[in-house]
Design a protein around this motif. Structure first.
Motif, PDB file in Angstrom:
ATOM      1  N   PRO A   1     -19.452  -7.905  17.777  1.00 61.19           N
ATOM      2  CA  PRO A   1     -19.965  -7.311  16.545  1.00 61.19           C
ATOM      3  C   PRO A   1     -21.252  -6.524  16.761  1.00 61.19           C
ATOM      4  N   VAL A   2     -22.023  -6.910  17.776  1.00 58.53           N
ATOM      5  CA  VAL A   2     -23.270  -6.203  18.034  1.00 58.53           C
ATOM      6  C   VAL A   2     -22.988  -4.765  18.452  1.00 58.53           C
ATOM      7  N   TYR A   3     -22.140  -4.569  19.462  1.00 49.83           N
ATOM      8  CA  TYR A   3     -21.899  -3.189  19.867  1.00 49.83           C
ATOM      9  C   TYR A   3     -21.043  -2.454  18.852  1.00 49.83           C
ATOM     10  N   GLY A   4     -20.237  -3.157  18.076  1.00 50.82           N
ATOM     11  CA  GLY A   4     -19.492  -2.509  17.001  1.00 50.82           C
ATOM     12  C   GLY A   4     -20.423  -1.949  15.934  1.00 50.82           C
TER      13      GLY A   4
ATOM     14  N   VAL B   1       0.864  -1.186   0.000  1.00 51.50           N
ATOM     15  CA  VAL B   1       0.000   0.000   0.000  1.00 51.50           C
ATOM     16  C   VAL B   1       0.897   1.231   0.000  1.00 51.50           C
ATOM     17  N   THR B   2       0.354   2.328  -0.505  1.00 54.65           N
ATOM     18  CA  THR B   2       1.150   3.553  -0.549  1.00 54.65           C
ATOM     19  C   THR B   2       1.008   4.366   0.726  1.00 54.65           C
ATOM     20  N   ASP B   3      -0.161   4.318   1.336  1.00 50.30           N
ATOM     21  CA  ASP B   3      -0.398   5.116   2.545  1.00 50.30           C
ATOM     22  C   ASP B   3      -0.958   4.206   3.628  1.00 50.30           C
ATOM     23  N   ILE B   4      -0.159   3.934   4.639  1.00 50.02           N
ATOM     24  CA  ILE B   4      -0.568   2.976   5.669  1.00 50.02           C
ATOM     25  C   ILE B   4      -1.209   3.651   6.879  1.00 50.02           C
ATOM     26  N   LEU B   5      -0.901   4.917   7.099  1.00 50.40           N
ATOM     27  CA  LEU B   5      -1.428   5.614   8.273  1.00 50.40           C
ATOM     28  C   LEU B   5      -2.782   6.240   7.966  1.00 50.40           C
ATOM     29  N   PRO B   6      -3.720   6.146   8.916  1.00 42.25           N
ATOM     30  CA  PRO B   6      -5.032   6.763   8.701  1.00 42.25           C
ATOM     31  C   PRO B   6      -4.951   8.282   8.843  1.00 42.25           C
ATOM     32  N   GLY B   7      -5.967   8.951   8.316  1.00 41.15           N
ATOM     33  CA  GLY B   7      -6.058  10.401   8.466  1.00 41.15           C
ATOM     34  C   GLY B   7      -6.381  10.774   9.909  1.00 41.15           C
ATOM     35  N   ARG B   8      -6.338  12.060  10.197  1.00 42.98           N
ATOM     36  CA  ARG B   8      -6.553  12.534  11.572  1.00 42.98           C
ATOM     37  C   ARG B   8      -7.915  12.130  12.149  1.00 42.98           C
ATOM     38  N   PRO B   9      -9.031  12.361  11.447  1.00 43.55           N
ATOM     39  CA  PRO B   9     -10.324  11.949  12.040  1.00 43.55           C
ATOM     40  C   PRO B   9     -10.412  10.437  12.251  1.00 43.55           C
ATOM     41  N   ASP B  10      -9.925   9.668  11.272  1.00 39.41           N
ATOM     42  CA  ASP B  10      -9.957   8.209  11.418  1.00 39.41           C
ATOM     43  C   ASP B  10      -9.059   7.754  12.558  1.00 39.41           C
ATOM     44  N   PHE B  11      -7.912   8.410  12.710  1.00 42.22           N
ATOM     45  CA  PHE B  11      -7.001   8.054  13.798  1.00 42.22           C
ATOM     46  C   PHE B  11      -7.660   8.299  15.152  1.00 42.22           C
ATOM     47  N   LEU B  12      -8.395   9.402  15.282  1.00 41.28           N
ATOM     48  CA  LEU B  12      -9.085   9.685  16.548  1.00 41.28           C
ATOM     49  C   LEU B  12     -10.174   8.647  16.828  1.00 41.28           C
ATOM     50  N   TYR B  13     -10.926   8.262  15.790  1.00 32.78           N
ATOM     51  CA  TYR B  13     -11.931   7.209  15.966  1.00 32.78           C
ATOM     52  C   TYR B  13     -11.265   5.892  16.380  1.00 32.78           C
ATOM     53  N   LEU B  14     -10.176   5.543  15.717  1.00 26.60           N
ATOM     54  CA  LEU B  14      -9.469   4.305  16.064  1.00 26.60           C
ATOM     55  C   LEU B  14      -8.943   4.343  17.492  1.00 26.60           C
ATOM     56  N   LEU B  15      -8.464   5.496  17.914  1.00 23.71           N
ATOM     57  CA  LEU B  15      -7.966   5.638  19.278  1.00 23.71           C
ATOM     58  C   LEU B  15      -9.082   5.446  20.302  1.00 23.71           C
ATOM     59  N   VAL B  16     -10.234   6.061  20.053  1.00 25.93           N
ATOM     60  CA  VAL B  16     -11.377   5.917  20.963  1.00 25.93           C
ATOM     61  C   VAL B  16     -11.842   4.466  21.007  1.00 25.93           C
ATOM     62  N   PHE B  17     -11.972   3.845  19.831  1.00 28.83           N
ATOM     63  CA  PHE B  17     -12.410   2.448  19.796  1.00 28.83           C
ATOM     64  C   PHE B  17     -11.386   1.532  20.459  1.00 28.83           C
ATOM     65  N   ALA B  18     -10.101   1.794  20.269  1.00 33.83           N
ATOM     66  CA  ALA B  18      -9.068   0.972  20.901  1.00 33.83           C
ATOM     67  C   ALA B  18      -9.131   1.094  22.415  1.00 33.83           C
ATOM     68  N   LEU B  19      -9.322   2.306  22.902  1.00 37.96           N
ATOM     69  CA  LEU B  19      -9.370   2.500  24.355  1.00 37.96           C
ATOM     70  C   LEU B  19     -10.590   1.848  24.983  1.00 37.96           C
ATOM     71  N   PHE B  20     -11.756   2.130  24.441  1.00 37.18           N
ATOM     72  CA  PHE B  20     -12.983   1.675  25.091  1.00 37.18           C
ATOM     73  C   PHE B  20     -13.424   0.286  24.666  1.00 37.18           C
ATOM     74  N   CYS B  21     -13.289  -0.027  23.386  1.00 32.57           N
ATOM     75  CA  CYS B  21     -13.782  -1.317  22.900  1.00 32.57           C
ATOM     76  C   CYS B  21     -12.745  -2.426  23.022  1.00 32.57           C
ATOM     77  N   THR B  22     -11.506  -2.082  23.280  1.00 33.70           N
ATOM     78  CA  THR B  22     -10.490  -3.115  23.428  1.00 33.70           C
ATOM     79  C   THR B  22      -9.905  -3.121  24.828  1.00 33.70           C
ATOM     80  N   ILE B  23      -9.269  -2.054  25.225  1.00 27.02           N
ATOM     81  CA  ILE B  23      -8.533  -2.056  26.493  1.00 27.02           C
ATOM     82  C   ILE B  23      -9.476  -2.133  27.689  1.00 27.02           C
ATOM     83  N   VAL B  24     -10.466  -1.258  27.749  1.00 31.22           N
ATOM     84  CA  VAL B  24     -11.380  -1.261  28.904  1.00 31.22           C
ATOM     85  C   VAL B  24     -12.160  -2.567  28.963  1.00 31.22           C
ATOM     86  N   LEU B  25     -12.686  -3.009  27.824  1.00 28.89           N
ATOM     87  CA  LEU B  25     -13.469  -4.244  27.839  1.00 28.89           C
ATOM     88  C   LEU B  25     -12.613  -5.473  28.115  1.00 28.89           C
TER      89      LEU B  25
END
Length: 151
Positions: A101-104, A53-77
């Protein structure tokens, strides 16, 4: 691939249950996340070799969404799951993984307004998943109550 994935997920939960009785949940989570990071770090170059792939890093809004999902949907759970494994069986906890998948999907519906392509079959499937988790939870609570009375 699905059978292997399910078997590894079950093995992961069973082994985590055994370790959760010995070590604190934060320590277990640290080792699990570190192991996952190391594994992905080794596999990413192999993946990129076969699927460049040419661009592996997500854009700023997507990165913020991924960060929120990683914190709450992965680490906390995951932290809560390790703590719950001290009280519930690995079977019951594995059954609740079906809710991921339901809450996702619900979060995607609420945040991204992505519910246009969902059919009645999808909603029936989610209903069956939720019903199975609720029935197993009720069954597990019934089994816990008599053991508390005898202690």
């Amino acid at each position: 691939m699905g059978i292997v994935s399910s078997a590894l997920a079950a093995l992961f939960t069973i082994s985590t249950r055994g370790v959760s009785k010995i070590y604190p949940a934060k320590t277990i989570l640290l080792y699990e996340m570190t192991g996952g990071f190391i594994l992905v770090s080794f596999l990413l170059p192999v993946y990129l070799y076969f699927f460049p792939v040419t661009d592996i890093l997500p854009g700023r809004p997507d990165f913020l969404y991924l960060l929120v999902f990683a914190l709450f949907c992965t680490i906390v759970l995951q932290m809560l799951q390790i703590q719950v494994l001290k009280e519930l069986s690995a079977f019951t906890v594995n059954l609740t993984y079906n809710l991921e998948p339901v809450y996702g999907v619900i979060l995607a519906m609420l945040i991204f307004h992505e519910a246009r392509e969902l059919s009645i079959v999808f909603y029936a499937g989610i209903s069956f998943i939720i019903l199975s988790v609720l029935l197993q939870t009720r069954n597990a609570r019934r089994q816990i109550k008599p053991s508390l009375m005898t202690d």
